[in-house]
Scaffold this active site. Structure first.
Site, PDB file in Angstrom:
ATOM      1  N   HIS A 147       0.843  -1.198   0.000  1.00  0.00           N
ATOM      2  CA  HIS A 147       0.000   0.000   0.000  1.00  0.00           C
ATOM      3  C   HIS A 147       0.877   1.245   0.000  1.00  0.00           C
ATOM      4  CE1 HIS A 147      -3.605   2.314   0.533  1.00  0.00           C
ATOM      5  NE2 HIS A 147      -3.208   2.810   1.679  1.00  0.00           N
ATOM      6  N   HIS A 155      -0.908   8.472  -4.956  1.00  0.00           N
ATOM      7  CA  HIS A 155      -1.948   7.650  -4.336  1.00  0.00           C
ATOM      8  C   HIS A 155      -3.253   7.925  -5.066  1.00  0.00           C
ATOM      9  CE1 HIS A 155      -4.435   5.525  -1.710  1.00  0.00           C
ATOM     10  NE2 HIS A 155      -4.156   6.068  -0.545  1.00  0.00           N
ATOM     11  N   PHE A 173      -8.953   4.721   5.349  1.00  0.00           N
ATOM     12  CA  PHE A 173      -9.607   5.361   6.491  1.00  0.00           C
ATOM     13  C   PHE A 173     -10.741   4.469   6.996  1.00  0.00           C
ATOM     14  CE2 PHE A 173      -8.654  10.182   5.866  1.00  0.00           C
ATOM     15  CZ  PHE A 173      -7.321   9.915   6.095  1.00  0.00           C
TER      16      PHE A 173
END
Length: 771
Positions: A272, A306, A371
């Site tokens: 990630h 990202h 998140f």
């Protein structure tokens, strides 16, 4: 007992992607292989990965045009477009954090055919352009959205619900998103350096589509295989990962187990790797806990930025290409000053410089985190796996429910109110005093109106289900559905943006739908699979099917399926602008219907495996027998007034559930007074013998929540005929198609079919039965 069934391997037949490195797979891979840094200035303060815009595209059309182009290219490359594959056997699944407009300031102010700027508009456009009429689903839980989409797409192939799936991710940037990341001080002005300097991330734009199908089609040469996948939740913090990466490590282990391989076989990890210190350290610690000897690790984000909701699909495509070419991607710009990896290991596994050959590379892992504490892991292979079996077919029970609605709070109170309710009251709201007892005072300011509906519904459902649901937090899942998402937060951010002001760090996270699932997960201590869906009014039923599938597949023992939508002033204004609100009352299936009564609501159902429910002695409210999805060929915002696709979906759900026309079940629709969807749903219901009903005249138009409120009512009607005697509250002149609706169901039907339809063509149906 849960059955065990053989399943096909899932082949990746084609990929097509675009990002700041290029707009074809060949161009992107050349950038990856050459360690090109694709970050360029955006304004005076930001370095971003930026996509080239299609020639002549207006701002509001960019996302749709990019998605249709790259999805179409992937579909053509797969060869399936030239096959005899039935269009209704091809699913379209998308992951995104883009709510359908390139900037929050356009939210709810776009054209009617944008379906009020909802994410599923893009999936509808792709399906319509390619003539695909199978199931459609859209995942919106932040940075794991398209990784979730890929896992779900694999399950559609494994379970035989689709013969092929076109799955992908898409995200564009806007200034409001940059302002939000600025408010968190999360951006690296020099460009992100994951696992090294880790001083912040860089944002990017991207689109990627993959075609998945069962392995073994004659004449094909798959690029690779999606062998395993898993989702978990941290239940730790809304914006920060667990410091030791516990949730991500759990996801990696579960994905490896799903793939049937050990960690020692993984030869490359596409991490990630956002470049933020907390995320990078947590991820490296997660990898260290899984692998005795860590495989080579790199992050595509150092080159592309990202890409948020698109990152899972984009990085999965890069991982497949790396396997195909037996090459380890590197890093274009190792940061001076040593490796952050030294804080948690020796760092020798972090790839530096240009890509390098890896002749023995056969298995790779791609990780995502977002998140709300959500984690995803995908395992890919270069070779076809042997025969595998997976659990499936176990009984799914409903053991609790929570309702937040202007009429009542709580399951029992809501059902009592429904027995005597008149037409829904325009502009009714849920009082803060009804919600406050279920939210700690310290948490209240952190939750926006949408988040309060979600969290309170979840807490009420847990209480209603009784003790014992928390035997194993890692086996508790959560699926959240919404049609419009956190509208109040989106509107507030738009207002700040137009004034040249930055959002507060407290406000900005609530713009991500996954955050609200995270709040509920923390409240429930749910650390299993966590998913957020948004596909219009059908979202609630799609989420019900997703949750039931998690239980049947043995991925969770308990799943909270939650649907919520607020009725914020900005949303009311949008609906009024498009002529979708009733002048007096919402009258579903009425010849004089002129719109709905927009009403806020949150509802949660507790789904549980029969084994788990029996172990804790749970009370059973009903059973989920089966579900189905489909897509009508109508394009964004359209409605198939013939109801043919919804009728097919209804019949499919009945067939999967063992319900026959002789059962004469309750037939619960969820249309809400919109003339076109009323007619479509009414015509669909006439295709199956039974007893039509609709509660939306009493509950109002609650968007995604409507389908779960209706499911709860349908379960009650299967047990209590007094509710079934009021089939169409507020309807005065029923459409001719529903002439039977004025009569109550004879006897006592113990089964019900529930349907839902979204403007844009997404259809869903579910079958339930009394305890």
């Amino acid at each position: 007992m849960t059955a065990v069934s053989p399943v096909p391997a899932v082949a990746v037949s084609a990929v097509h992607l675009a990002c700041s490195l290029g707009d074809t797979p060949e161009a992107v891979w050349a950038g990856i292989e050459g360690a090109v840094r694709g970050l360029t200035p955006r304004g005076p303060r930001h370095l971003c990965g930026q996509l080239a815009r299609p020639d002549g595209a207006e701002d509001s059309d960019v996302a749709l045009r990019l998605a249709v182009h790259h999805a179409g290219a992937a579909w053509a490359a797969s060869g399936l477009a030239r096959s005899a594959l039935a269009p209704d056997r091809v699913a379209v699944v998308l992951g995104t954090t883009d709510w359908g407009a390139p900037d929050f300031r356009h939210h709810l102010a776009d054209h009617r055919d944008r379906a009020l700027a909802r994410p599923h508009t893009t999936a509808d456009a792709v399906a319509d352009a390619l003539g695909l009429t199978g199931p459609r689903e859209v995942f919106v839980n932040g940075c794991v959205a398209s990784a979730c989409a890929l896992g779900h797409a694999a399950d559609l192939v494994r379970t035989g619900r689709a013969d092929a799936v076109l799955v992908g991710g898409l995200n564009l940037l806007d200034d409001s998103v940059l302002a939000a990341f600025d408010s968190w001080r999360a951006l690296d002005r020099a460009g992100c350096s994951p696992y090294r300097r880790s001083a912040g991330t860089s944002l990017g734009e991207g689109v990627a589509f993959l075609v998945l199908e069962p392995a073994g089609r004659a004449g094909t040469n798959p690029l690779g295989y999606l062998l395993g996948h898993a989702l978990t939740g941290d239940a730790h913090h809304i914006t920060a990962p667990h410091p030791d990466g516990e949730g991500l490590a759990l996801a990696i282990r579960a994905a490896l187990a799903d793939a049937g391989i050990g960690p020692e076989l993984i030869g490359y990890v596409n991490g990630h790797g956002t470049g933020t210190r907390a995320n990078d350290i947590a991820e490296l610690r997660a990898l260290a806990s899984v692998f005795d000897v860590r495989p080579p690790v790199s992050s595509t984000k150092s080159q592309t930025g990202h890409t948020l909701g698109a990152s899972g699909a984009l990085e999965a495509a890069v991982t497949v290409l790396a396997l195909r070419r037996h090459t380890l991607p590197g890093d274009p710009a190792p940061a001076p000053g040593g490796l952050l990896a030294s804080a948690v290991g020796d760092g020798r596994d972090i790839e530096d410089g240009p890509a390098r050959p890896a002749p023995g590379l056969e298995y790779a892992l791609s990780t995502s985190a977002g998140f709300g504490g959500q984690n995803a892991a995908l395992v890919f292979g270069a070779v076809a796996p042997g025969g595998r079996t997976y659990p499936g077919g176990g009984e799914v029970l409903v053991t609790g429910a929570g309702v937040v609605h202007p009429r009542a709070t709580g399951r029992a109170a809501f059902l009592t109110a429904l027995r005597t309710a008149g037409p829904a009251i325009p502009e009714a709201e849920v009082a803060d005093a009804e919600l406050a007892p279920y939210i700690p005072a310290a948490d209240w300011p952190r939750l926006d109106p949408f988040g309060r509906l979600v969290t309170v519904a979840a807490r009420l459902a847990e209480a209603d289900a009784g003790p014992g649901t928390r035997f194993d937090p890692a086996r508790i899942g959560l699926v959240l559905a919404t049609a419009s998402g956190p509208v109040s937060t989106h509107h507030a951010m738009a207002e700040l943006h137009t004034q040249g002001l930055a959002p507060s760090p407290l406000l900005a996270p609530n713009a991500v739908a996954g955050v609200h699932a995270g709040h509920a997960a923390v409240a429930l201590n749910a650390r299993g699979p966590t998913v957020v869906l948004s596909a219009g009014d059908a979202s609630g039923l799609l989420a019900l099917g997703q949750a039931a599938g998690l239980v049947r597949a043995g991925r969770a023992d308990v799943v909270y399926v939650i649907a919520a939508d607020e009725a914020a002033p900005a949303l009311r204004a949008g609906f009024a602008h498009h002529g979708l609100l009733a002048k007096e009352a919402g009258r579903p299936y009425d010849m004089d219907a002129d719109g709905g009564v927009l009403t806020p609501a949150g509802v949660a159902l507790v789904l549980e495996s029969a084994e788990h429910a029996d172990r804790r002695g749970a009370r059973v409210l009903g059973r989920i027998l089966g579900h189905a999805g489909a897509g009508a060929p109508v394009g964004p915002g359209g409605v198939e007034e013939s109801g043919a696709t919804l009728a097919r979906c209804l019949a499919d759900a009945a067939r999967r559930s063992g319900i026959t026309p002789d059962d004469l079940p309750h037939l619960y629709g969820t249309s809400w007074g919109h003339p076109a969807t009323d007619v479509a749903e009414a015509r669909a219901l006439t295709h199956f013998p039974g007893w039509p009903a609709n509660i939306c005249g009493a509950t109002g138009y609650t968007q995604a929540a409507g389908a779960l409120l209706t499911t709860l009512a349908a379960l009650e009607a299967c047990s209590d005929p007094t509710l079934a005697r009021r089939p169409l509250t507020a309807t005065r002149r029923p459409l001719p198609e529903l002439s039977r609706a004025s009569a109550s169901a004879p006897g006592r039907p113990t089964a019900a079919l529930v349907t839902a339809i979204s403007r844009g063509g997404t259809c869903a149906a579910a079958a339930v039965r009394a305890p």
